[in-house]
Design a protein around this motif. Sequence first.
Motif, PDB file in Angstrom:
ATOM      1  N   ILE A   2       3.844   1.898   0.746  1.00 27.76           N
ATOM      2  CA  ILE A   2       3.376   1.291   1.997  1.00 27.76           C
ATOM      3  C   ILE A   2       4.148   1.863   3.174  1.00 27.76           C
ATOM      4  N   MET A   5       2.790   5.278   4.023  1.00 28.24           N
ATOM      5  CA  MET A   5       1.482   5.186   4.673  1.00 28.24           C
ATOM      6  C   MET A   5       1.626   4.736   6.126  1.00 28.24           C
ATOM      7  N   MET A   6       2.450   3.731   6.361  1.00 34.87           N
ATOM      8  CA  MET A   6       2.612   3.211   7.714  1.00 34.87           C
ATOM      9  C   MET A   6       3.276   4.241   8.628  1.00 34.87           C
ATOM     10  N   ILE A  19      -5.320  -6.707   3.182  1.00 39.46           N
ATOM     11  CA  ILE A  19      -4.853  -6.821   1.800  1.00 39.46           C
ATOM     12  C   ILE A  19      -4.966  -8.275   1.377  1.00 39.46           C
ATOM     13  N   THR A  21      -2.990 -11.141  -1.069  1.00 43.27           N
ATOM     14  CA  THR A  21      -1.778 -11.434  -1.838  1.00 43.27           C
ATOM     15  C   THR A  21      -1.880 -12.842  -2.414  1.00 43.27           C
ATOM     16  N   GLN A  32       6.098  -9.636  -2.479  1.00 40.25           N
ATOM     17  CA  GLN A  32       5.184  -8.753  -1.761  1.00 40.25           C
ATOM     18  C   GLN A  32       4.854  -9.277  -0.369  1.00 40.25           C
ATOM     19  N   GLU A  35       7.477  -8.416   2.097  1.00 39.19           N
ATOM     20  CA  GLU A  35       7.493  -6.975   2.330  1.00 39.19           C
ATOM     21  C   GLU A  35       6.357  -6.567   3.265  1.00 39.19           C
ATOM     22  N   TYR A  36       5.160  -7.084   3.037  1.00 39.66           N
ATOM     23  CA  TYR A  36       4.031  -6.771   3.907  1.00 39.66           C
ATOM     24  C   TYR A  36       4.297  -7.249   5.336  1.00 39.66           C
ATOM     25  N   PHE A  39       6.355  -4.967   7.352  1.00 40.27           N
ATOM     26  CA  PHE A  39       5.665  -3.787   7.847  1.00 40.27           C
ATOM     27  C   PHE A  39       4.716  -4.112   8.997  1.00 40.27           C
ATOM     28  N   PHE A  41       2.246  -6.631   8.944  1.00 42.05           N
ATOM     29  CA  PHE A  41       1.017  -7.335   8.583  1.00 42.05           C
ATOM     30  C   PHE A  41       1.133  -8.786   9.009  1.00 42.05           C
TER      31      PHE A  41
END
Length: 48
Positions: A2, A5-6, A19, A21, A32, A35-36, A39, A41
């Motif tokens: 991730i 990608m970001m 996404i 979860t 998760q 973590e998202y 980033f 999200f």
Amino acid sequence: MIGFMMENVFAGDEHEISITTFREGDRADTGQRAEYKGFGFVETELLT
């Protein structure tokens, strides 16, 4: 993955990525969600 990608694929772009979860507090979530969020999200609607 991730992070890559970001930083490399979507850096500076205005792409919408979604996404799914586990719910907050669910035992199946092994980190998760946090973590998202780290980033950038954000949460939207709750799907069941």
